[in-house]
Design a protein around this motif. Structure first.
Motif, short mmCIF file in Angstrom:
data_model
loop_
_atom_site.label_atom_id
_atom_site.label_comp_id
_atom_site.label_asym_id
_atom_site.label_seq_id
_atom_site.Cartn_x
_atom_site.Cartn_y
_atom_site.Cartn_z
N LEU A 1 2.36 14.07 -2.41
CA LEU A 1 3.20 13.86 -1.22
C LEU A 1 2.46 13.02 -0.18
O LEU A 1 3.03 12.10 0.43
N LEU A 2 1.17 13.34 0.01
CA LEU A 2 0.40 12.60 1.01
C LEU A 2 0.11 11.18 0.52
O LEU A 2 0.11 10.22 1.31
N GLY A 3 -0.13 11.05 -0.77
CA GLY A 3 -0.34 9.71 -1.33
C GLY A 3 0.89 8.84 -1.16
O GLY A 3 0.79 7.64 -0.88
N ALA A 4 2.05 9.45 -1.33
CA ALA A 4 3.30 8.69 -1.15
C ALA A 4 3.42 8.21 0.30
O ALA A 4 3.94 7.12 0.56
N ARG A 5 2.92 9.01 1.25
CA ARG A 5 2.94 8.58 2.65
C ARG A 5 2.03 7.37 2.87
O ARG A 5 2.37 6.43 3.60
N LEU A 6 0.85 7.44 2.23
CA LEU A 6 -0.05 6.28 2.36
C LEU A 6 0.60 5.02 1.80
O LEU A 6 0.52 3.94 2.40
N LEU A 7 1.23 5.20 0.66
CA LEU A 7 1.86 4.04 0.02
C LEU A 7 2.97 3.48 0.92
O LEU A 7 3.12 2.26 1.05
N ALA A 8 3.74 4.41 1.51
CA ALA A 8 4.82 3.95 2.40
C ALA A 8 4.24 3.18 3.60
O ALA A 8 4.81 2.16 4.02
N ARG A 9 3.12 3.65 4.11
CA ARG A 9 2.50 2.94 5.24
C ARG A 9 2.00 1.57 4.79
O ARG A 9 2.11 0.58 5.52
N ALA A 10 1.44 1.53 3.58
CA ALA A 10 0.95 0.24 3.08
C ALA A 10 2.10 -0.75 2.92
O ALA A 10 1.95 -1.95 3.16
N HIS A 11 3.26 -0.23 2.51
CA HIS A 11 4.42 -1.11 2.31
C HIS A 11 4.82 -1.81 3.61
O HIS A 11 5.36 -2.92 3.57
N VAL A 12 4.59 -1.14 4.73
CA VAL A 12 4.96 -1.78 6.01
C VAL A 12 3.74 -2.32 6.75
O VAL A 12 3.82 -2.64 7.93
N GLY A 13 2.62 -2.40 6.02
CA GLY A 13 1.43 -3.01 6.61
C GLY A 13 0.76 -2.18 7.69
O GLY A 13 0.03 -2.73 8.52
N GLN A 14 0.96 -0.87 7.68
CA GLN A 14 0.29 0.00 8.67
C GLN A 14 -1.04 0.46 8.12
O GLN A 14 -1.16 1.57 7.59
N TRP A 15 -2.04 -0.36 8.20
CA TRP A 15 -3.36 -0.02 7.68
C TRP A 15 -4.11 0.82 8.70
O TRP A 15 -3.79 0.76 9.90
N PRO A 16 -5.10 1.61 8.27
CA PRO A 16 -5.80 2.48 9.24
C PRO A 16 -6.50 1.66 10.32
O PRO A 16 -7.09 0.60 10.03
N ALA A 17 -6.44 2.21 11.54
CA ALA A 17 -6.98 1.45 12.68
C ALA A 17 -8.48 1.24 12.54
O ALA A 17 -9.01 0.22 13.00
N GLU A 18 -9.19 2.20 11.88
CA GLU A 18 -10.65 2.08 11.79
C GLU A 18 -11.09 1.18 10.63
O GLU A 18 -12.29 1.09 10.35
N ARG A 19 -10.14 0.59 9.96
CA ARG A 19 -10.53 -0.23 8.80
C ARG A 19 -11.40 -1.40 9.22
O ARG A 19 -11.14 -2.05 10.23
N LYS A 20 -12.47 -1.61 8.43
CA LYS A 20 -13.34 -2.76 8.68
C LYS A 20 -12.82 -3.93 7.83
O LYS A 20 -12.84 -3.84 6.60
N PRO A 21 -12.39 -4.98 8.46
CA PRO A 21 -11.77 -6.07 7.68
C PRO A 21 -12.73 -6.73 6.70
O PRO A 21 -12.30 -7.41 5.77
N THR A 22 -14.03 -6.52 6.89
CA THR A 22 -14.99 -7.16 5.98
C THR A 22 -15.19 -6.37 4.69
O THR A 22 -15.85 -6.85 3.77
N LEU A 23 -14.64 -5.16 4.64
CA LEU A 23 -14.87 -4.32 3.46
C LEU A 23 -13.59 -4.19 2.63
O LEU A 23 -12.49 -4.14 3.19
#
Lengths: 330, 401
Positions: free
Chosen positions: A188-210
């Protein structure tokens, strides 16, 4: 015949009160030669209990279950005890053979400790299983997942290798929960992550270089996957090992969308799977166990302990170039 | 009882109904296929619903069936049911004859219903129940009927299964008779130009798709594999509890059961284990599916270790050839590899065949080809040195079909 006494509140029996059967068995251990076995912490109590009960039933013994956990086989024959011991040790669990009356001191100490032991603590209130889908839907957008950093020591400095956007099923289910329910919560939680990815809502703390490693639920390969956050190489979908039967379909689908694959849930006994010929993947995530130090990992540089584990895990990882996971704050 | 049936025929019709129910259950239990034609004469259109019409029809149809291996069952409702081994072309002749006699109108055509055993055993049992008058309103529903009918009113049809759905299904399971969903299949040794199939062991499988459809109608568990595993875990416990009874262990013959690895560490398995003497444990093969092994490797480590210590035989259950690369050469230390036949095996080119053969245990007696439904599949196995088979063809050979 005893007279009925005036009704007074009866005192609670002392915690150390032994059952009649156990009292009788203790007497027998004091008075006659017999064998026993202490199994302090079996990996699967149901199996250990069954093995000891079988020995007790076949030889007039008794199985005592102290409040602190573990089992004692008392008053059994040498042969029955040996058979139970062989099974329990064969399962990889410690068992201490006892010979009575010589080992009475050990038993008496355990019985004395029983008097001091607190009664069984009530089980922690578990979140209800029914309705977990609605609870997952109501969770805040940042709940139920976290970002961990994948790193490895290279020389004297850690090298950051990627970030894994992981589900945290404890946010949905806590306490002792059967593996299938936990898996469903992860789904269920994985499906939420996938849904966020579909709309480009990446985690705010993401390091763009990694590179980003995205936890996926166990599900049939979908018709469409979202693209990774950018066109840098190394982004991967982290699949549970349960999805290995669909590895080729996932590989094609992920590749078309711009992702690689990684696998979560490897154990020491499945170490041989971590090769591209068997399972195509950029990374293989395993939970550290002592057996992991004995396993022949074909590509330790593609292996990551997640969670990182203890000092032994750290030592093994440093010695073999294995990567580890840590939360951002660490 | 149907008012049109003459009283003197009632007892015979009841016997026929019970015999038909037995046949349906046996087919469900053994997996032996049968074709069924249900002629719903009790629903004959108005103006024709008379006894002499039924008799005329029966007299016309019986000669068509007599020379064949079909059996005709005369139900108390006045319905006729013809059952034949496959392919059962003559049943089509019967249907055509009926239409010719009664007129090829839409409502007449609806009077002939085709069923297939074992997959539609539950539907055939419902026909028998109705014929015996067990479907009347106001009567207490039998457990089995409640089981079969409850799903029809599933308010969550078409929605993804949830944890709550599974908990409700588990509650239904607790009172359900699962025997209609059990399938016994035989694993046999069958060698080229040798004697007929030699029975090695029988395997209890559950018709999982039928059972899911009954428990969660119009709800697919495909998107939620963990929920499907949870349901299977409960079914494992039911099957194990059923076996752990003294009457089940009388006349214990070599048998197999597919299990989730975690089911071996359940109380139900421990009870069965405690009842089985060492000699019987040797006769029991525990099968573990490869996806189940990968989904829960820790439970599998415990299960295989326990099985080895206690002397059970073990198998990797129903492996698709495409998954053979995921199997270690030592088969995880298990005894038997059950390779599931798929048509893709016939299309392998030379290198593909060589790779597949190299990934099979050299001791080919450790390999069982399951899903062997047609002679060509057995022939394919023989070419690879495989002489142990499981599937419809084996069942038909054993039943003389």
């Amino acid at each position: 015949m005893r007279q009925m006494q005036p009704s007074h509140p009866s005192p609670s029996p002392p915690a150390a009160t032994l059952s009649a059967g156990l009292t009788e068995m203790v007497r027998r251990c004091q008075a006659a030669e017999c064998a026993g076995l202490e199994v302090p912490a079996p990996g699967v109590p149901v199996i250990a209990a069954a093995a000891l009960e079988e020995a007790a039933n076949s030889s007039g013994g008794l199985v005592w279950r102290p409040r602190r956990g573990g089992f004692w086989l008392l008053g059994a024959t040498q042969g029955a005890t040996q058979r139970a011991r062989a099974l329990i040790e064969g399962m990889g669990w410690a068992a201490t053979p006892l010979a009575f009356p010589n080992d009475m001191a050990l038993l008496e100490a355990a019985l004395a400790a029983e008097g001091e032991a607190a009664g069984p603590s009530p089980p922690a209130a578990a979140a209800p299983l029914a309705g977990m889908e609605e609870r997952a839907a109501r969770m805040g957008p940042e709940a139920g997942h976290g970002l961990t950093t994948l790193w490895r020591m290279e020389g004297a400095a850690p090298r950051l290798l990627g970030q894994r956007w992981m589900v945290e099923p404890e946010a949905l289910l806590h306490g002792a929960v059967e593996q299938n329910w936990r898996g469903h919560a992860q789904g269920l939680l994985g499906a939420r992550l996938l849904a966020r990815a579909h709309v480009g809502q990446w985690p705010a703390e993401r390091k763009p270089t990694l590179p980003l490693l995205l936890d996926m639920p166990w599900m049939p390969p979908p018709e469409q996957l979202p693209p990774p956050p950018d066109s840098r190489p190394g982004h991967a979908l982290v699949l549970p090992l349960a999805a290995a039967a669909d590895a080729q379909a996932w590989l094609a689908l992920a590749g078309a969308a711009g992702w690689g694959l990684a696998w979560n849930g490897l154990t020491a006994s499945l170490a041989w799977l971590a090769t591209p010929e068997r399972l195509p993947g950029e990374w293989f995530f395993a939970r550290f166990s002592p057996a992991a130090t004995e396993a022949a990992w074909p590509r330790p540089e593609r292996l990551a302990f997640c969670p990182t584990g203890d000092r032994a895990a750290l030592a093994f990882a440093l010695g073999h170039g294995v990567a580890m996971c840590s939360r951002m704050e660490a | 009882m149907n008012a049109l049936s003459p009283p003197r025929e009632t007892a015979a019709a009841n016997r026929d109904a019970l015999a038909l129910a037995t046949l349906a259950r046996e087919s469900a239990a053994t997996g032996v296929e049968r074709r069924v034609l249900h002629l719903r004469l009790s629903t004959m259109p108005a103006g024709r619903n008379r006894l002499h019409h039924q008799r005329l029809l029966r007299e016309a149809l019986l000669p068509l069936l007599r020379p064949t291996r079909a059996r005709l069952f005369d139900l108390p409702s006045g319905d006729l049911v013809a059952v034949s081994p496959p392919p059962g072309e003559h049943l089509e002749l019967v249907r055509a004859t009926m239409l010719k006699l009664l007129g090829e109108e839409e409502e007449t055509a609806a009077m002939a219903q085709e069923l297939r055993l074992p997959t539609q055993a539950a539907a055939l049992l419902a026909v028998v129940e109705a014929a015996l008058g067990l479907g009347g309103e106001g009567r207490p529903a039998s457990q089995m009927r409640a089981w079969m009918q409850a799903p029809a009113a599933n308010p969550r049809a078409g929605k993804p299964a949830t944890a709550g759905d599974i908990l409700a299904a588990e509650a239904a399971l607790a009172r359900a008779d699962l025997s209609v969903h059990h399938r016994w299949q035989t694993v046999c040794a069958l060698v080229d130009r040798g004697p007929g199939p030699q029975v090695l062991w029988r395997e209890l499988r559950l018709a999982e798709a039928d059972l899911e459809a009954a428990l969660l109608p119009h709800q697919s568990l495909d998107p939620t594999p963990w929920l499907r595993r949870r349901l299977r875990a409960r079914l494992d416990k039911r099957a194990l509890a059923q076996w752990a009874r003294p009457e089940e262990l009388r006349g214990f013959t070599p048998r197999a059961i597919p299990l989730l690895p975690a089911s071996v560490a359940e109380e139900e398995f421990m009870r069965l284990d405690a009842m089985l003497p060492a000699g019987m444990r040797l006769q029991l093969t525990l099968g573990f599916g490869l996806p189940d092994i990968l989904a829960d490797p820790d439970a599998f480590d415990i299960a295989r270790r326990f099985a080895r210590l206690r002397g059970y035989r073990t198998a990797v259950d129903d492996v698709d050839a495409s998954l053979l690369p995921l199997l270690p050469p030592d088969l995880f230390g298990l005894d038997v590899l059950k390779l599931h036949f798929t048509p893709a095996l016939l299309e392998l080119d030379g290198p593909g065949r060589a790779a597949l053969e190299a990934s099979l245990p050299a001791e080919r007696e450790r390999v069982v080809l399951s899903g062997a439904d047609e002679p060509i599949m057995v022939g394919w196995g023989w070419e690879r040195g495989i002489t142990r088979f499981q599937g419809r063809m084996i069942e038909q050979r054993l039943s003389g079909g």
